[in-house]
Scaffold this motif. Structure first.
Motif, mmCIF file in Angstrom:
data_model
loop_
_atom_site.group_PDB
_atom_site.id
_atom_site.type_symbol
_atom_site.label_atom_id
_atom_site.label_comp_id
_atom_site.label_asym_id
_atom_site.label_seq_id
_atom_site.Cartn_x
_atom_site.Cartn_y
_atom_site.Cartn_z
ATOM 1 N N GLY A 151 3.959 23.147 -8.210
ATOM 2 C CA GLY A 151 4.202 21.978 -7.986
ATOM 3 C C GLY A 151 4.606 20.855 -7.607
ATOM 4 O O GLY A 151 5.301 20.475 -7.605
ATOM 5 N N PHE A 152 3.791 21.274 -6.055
ATOM 6 C CA PHE A 152 3.731 20.437 -5.559
ATOM 7 C C PHE A 152 2.994 19.491 -5.104
ATOM 8 O O PHE A 152 2.012 19.756 -5.180
ATOM 9 C CB PHE A 152 4.180 21.378 -3.738
ATOM 10 C CG PHE A 152 5.137 22.049 -3.198
ATOM 11 C CD1 PHE A 152 5.410 23.752 -3.744
ATOM 12 C CD2 PHE A 152 6.430 21.862 -2.883
ATOM 13 C CE1 PHE A 152 5.952 24.203 -3.441
ATOM 14 C CE2 PHE A 152 7.143 22.512 -3.114
ATOM 15 C CZ PHE A 152 7.177 23.851 -2.999
ATOM 16 N N GLU A 153 3.214 18.526 -4.418
ATOM 17 C CA GLU A 153 2.036 16.969 -4.190
ATOM 18 C C GLU A 153 3.198 16.337 -3.082
ATOM 19 O O GLU A 153 4.055 16.944 -1.939
ATOM 20 C CB GLU A 153 2.794 16.591 -5.221
ATOM 21 C CG GLU A 153 3.729 15.343 -5.521
ATOM 22 C CD GLU A 153 4.278 14.344 -6.408
ATOM 23 O OE1 GLU A 153 3.030 14.633 -7.408
ATOM 24 O OE2 GLU A 153 4.887 13.901 -5.970
ATOM 25 N N ALA A 154 1.777 16.295 -2.150
ATOM 26 C CA ALA A 154 2.167 15.285 -1.356
ATOM 27 C C ALA A 154 1.398 14.057 -1.113
ATOM 28 O O ALA A 154 0.693 14.090 -1.442
ATOM 29 C CB ALA A 154 1.710 15.802 -0.125
ATOM 30 N N GLU A 155 1.923 13.141 0.507
ATOM 31 C CA GLU A 155 1.747 11.722 -0.245
ATOM 32 C C GLU A 155 0.858 11.015 0.792
ATOM 33 O O GLU A 155 2.354 11.683 2.095
ATOM 34 C CB GLU A 155 2.606 10.755 -1.108
ATOM 35 C CG GLU A 155 1.902 9.177 -0.709
ATOM 36 C CD GLU A 155 2.416 7.945 -2.002
ATOM 37 O OE1 GLU A 155 3.937 8.073 -2.017
ATOM 38 O OE2 GLU A 155 2.600 6.579 -2.067
ATOM 39 N N PHE A 156 -0.422 10.668 0.854
ATOM 40 C CA PHE A 156 -0.882 10.523 2.554
ATOM 41 C C PHE A 156 -0.773 8.779 2.525
ATOM 42 O O PHE A 156 -0.501 7.999 1.855
ATOM 43 C CB PHE A 156 -2.032 10.471 2.324
ATOM 44 C CG PHE A 156 -2.431 9.667 4.005
ATOM 45 C CD1 PHE A 156 -3.831 9.012 3.859
ATOM 46 C CD2 PHE A 156 -2.601 9.854 5.158
ATOM 47 C CE1 PHE A 156 -4.357 8.332 4.543
ATOM 48 C CE2 PHE A 156 -3.045 9.291 6.154
ATOM 49 C CZ PHE A 156 -4.195 8.831 5.912
ATOM 50 N N LYS A 157 -0.042 8.486 3.399
ATOM 51 C CA LYS A 157 0.638 7.199 3.761
ATOM 52 C C LYS A 157 0.190 7.313 5.367
ATOM 53 O O LYS A 157 0.600 6.785 6.430
ATOM 54 C CB LYS A 157 2.254 6.511 3.808
ATOM 55 C CG LYS A 157 2.925 6.850 2.688
ATOM 56 C CD LYS A 157 3.970 6.405 2.182
ATOM 57 C CE LYS A 157 4.604 6.618 1.114
ATOM 58 N NZ LYS A 157 6.066 6.429 0.772
ATOM 59 N N ARG A 158 -0.721 6.504 5.897
ATOM 60 C CA ARG A 158 -1.359 5.627 6.704
ATOM 61 C C ARG A 158 -0.936 4.421 7.568
ATOM 62 O O ARG A 158 -0.586 5.320 8.581
ATOM 63 C CB ARG A 158 -2.781 4.989 6.263
ATOM 64 C CG ARG A 158 -3.785 4.730 8.176
ATOM 65 C CD ARG A 158 -4.747 3.706 7.367
ATOM 66 N NE ARG A 158 -5.866 4.504 6.274
ATOM 67 C CZ ARG A 158 -6.799 5.006 6.363
ATOM 68 N NH1 ARG A 158 -7.183 5.394 7.801
ATOM 69 N NH2 ARG A 158 -7.640 5.418 6.168
ATOM 70 N N SER A 159 -0.399 3.592 7.381
ATOM 71 C CA SER A 159 0.610 2.815 8.032
ATOM 72 C C SER A 159 1.932 3.830 8.360
ATOM 73 O O SER A 159 2.334 3.091 9.593
ATOM 74 C CB SER A 159 1.202 1.580 6.633
ATOM 75 O OG SER A 159 2.101 2.262 5.227
ATOM 76 N N GLN A 160 2.467 4.725 8.437
ATOM 77 C CA GLN A 160 3.295 5.340 8.179
ATOM 78 C C GLN A 160 3.103 6.704 9.343
ATOM 79 O O GLN A 160 3.656 7.287 9.791
ATOM 80 C CB GLN A 160 4.442 6.193 7.599
ATOM 81 C CG GLN A 160 5.213 3.957 6.050
ATOM 82 C CD GLN A 160 6.091 4.564 5.355
ATOM 83 O OE1 GLN A 160 6.366 6.279 5.746
ATOM 84 N NE2 GLN A 160 6.143 3.794 4.771
ATOM 85 N N SER A 161 1.796 7.124 9.344
ATOM 86 C CA SER A 161 1.285 8.209 9.704
ATOM 87 C C SER A 161 2.378 9.515 9.264
ATOM 88 O O SER A 161 2.586 10.402 10.355
ATOM 89 C CB SER A 161 1.304 8.431 11.125
ATOM 90 O OG SER A 161 0.384 7.225 11.445
ATOM 91 N N SER A 162 2.053 9.421 7.905
ATOM 92 C CA SER A 162 3.077 10.178 6.763
ATOM 93 C C SER A 162 2.474 11.037 6.017
ATOM 94 O O SER A 162 1.642 10.561 5.706
ATOM 95 C CB SER A 162 4.438 9.738 7.217
ATOM 96 O OG SER A 162 4.201 8.687 5.478
#
Lengths: 114, 115
Positions: free
Chosen positions: A62-73
């Motif tokens: 049930g996990f998910e993750a979001e890549f945000k290039r602008s925040q390097s997160s």
């Protein structure tokens, strides 16, 4: 050199509450990104990984993750935490061009209160 | 099927002694990795094998550390003249191939304590 920062050493949540674990990386291009979970007495288990494409990645349990290039997160999320999710969580980055030599963060320990 | 196994699960030794840590990967996995995890830290890459050869040993801290995989299956990590700073959990992982697209499966680790 690549690096991974997990700013939270410990996170405490109540069972049923939502969860977000933070991960920031340092690397010039788009790296390969991973989240692993380590439960006591068990080996590291891959939760999910991001290579390219859709920036929202679905994983196991049930996990998910979001890549945000602008925040390097690459933050890990779960809408409702279960007591069995209590474990150590590691973010990792691989910028070695696909030979998979990952650099791990120091980990975040998740504590779940009933 | 069986996962990655590591023996022993715990090893206590004295400073200056020689130790061997063994890893049995998942059958058919060609890539094998060794990591070291110190207390409160994430795993740190040591070396990885593609088949019998060490494809990258850039993480080995010094020449006291050596690893082999003579038949492309079982691997042994060898540490000579152990030091107290070598105390850590040594993790082994294997994957079908070597590459970011191939999931690494980790063993439970060997906890090494150097007195």
């Amino acid at each position: 050199a690549q690096s991974v920062t997990q700013p939270d050493i410990h996170i405490t949540v109540s069972e049923g509450a939502s969860l977000e674990l933070r991960c920031n990386y340092s690397y010039g291009a788009t790296p390969y990104l991973f989240w692993y979970v380590q439960s006591p007495g068990q080996g590291l288990q891959l939760l999910l990984k991001y290579f390219s494409g859709d920036t929202l990645v679905q994983g196991i349990k049930g996990f998910e993750a979001e890549f945000k290039r602008s925040q390097s997160s690459f933050n890990l999320r779960k809408p409702s935490v279960h007591w069995s999710d209590a474990a150590e969580y590691f973010c990792a980055v691989d910028s070695s061009g696909g030979s998979y030599i990952p650099t791990f963060g120091r980990g975040t320990s998740l504590i779940v209160h009933p | 099927g069986a996962g990655v196994s590591q023996t022993p699960s715990n090893k206590v030794t004295e400073k200056g002694k020689y130790v061997e840590l063994r890893c049995d990967p998942i059958s058919g996995h060609t890539a094998l990795y060794w990591y070291r995890q110190s207390l409160g830290q994430g795993p740190e890459f040591l070396i990885y094998f593609q088949g019998t050869g060490a494809a990258d040993d850039s993480g080995l801290p010094n020449d006291r550390f050596f690893a082999v995989r003579p038949e492309g299956s079982v691997s042994t990590l060898k540490i000579q003249r152990t030091e107290r700073g070598d105390s850590a959990v040594y993790l082994c992982a294997s994957s079908l191939l070597a590459g970011a697209s191939d999931t690494q499966y980790f063993g439970p680790g060997t906890r090494l304590t150097v007195l």
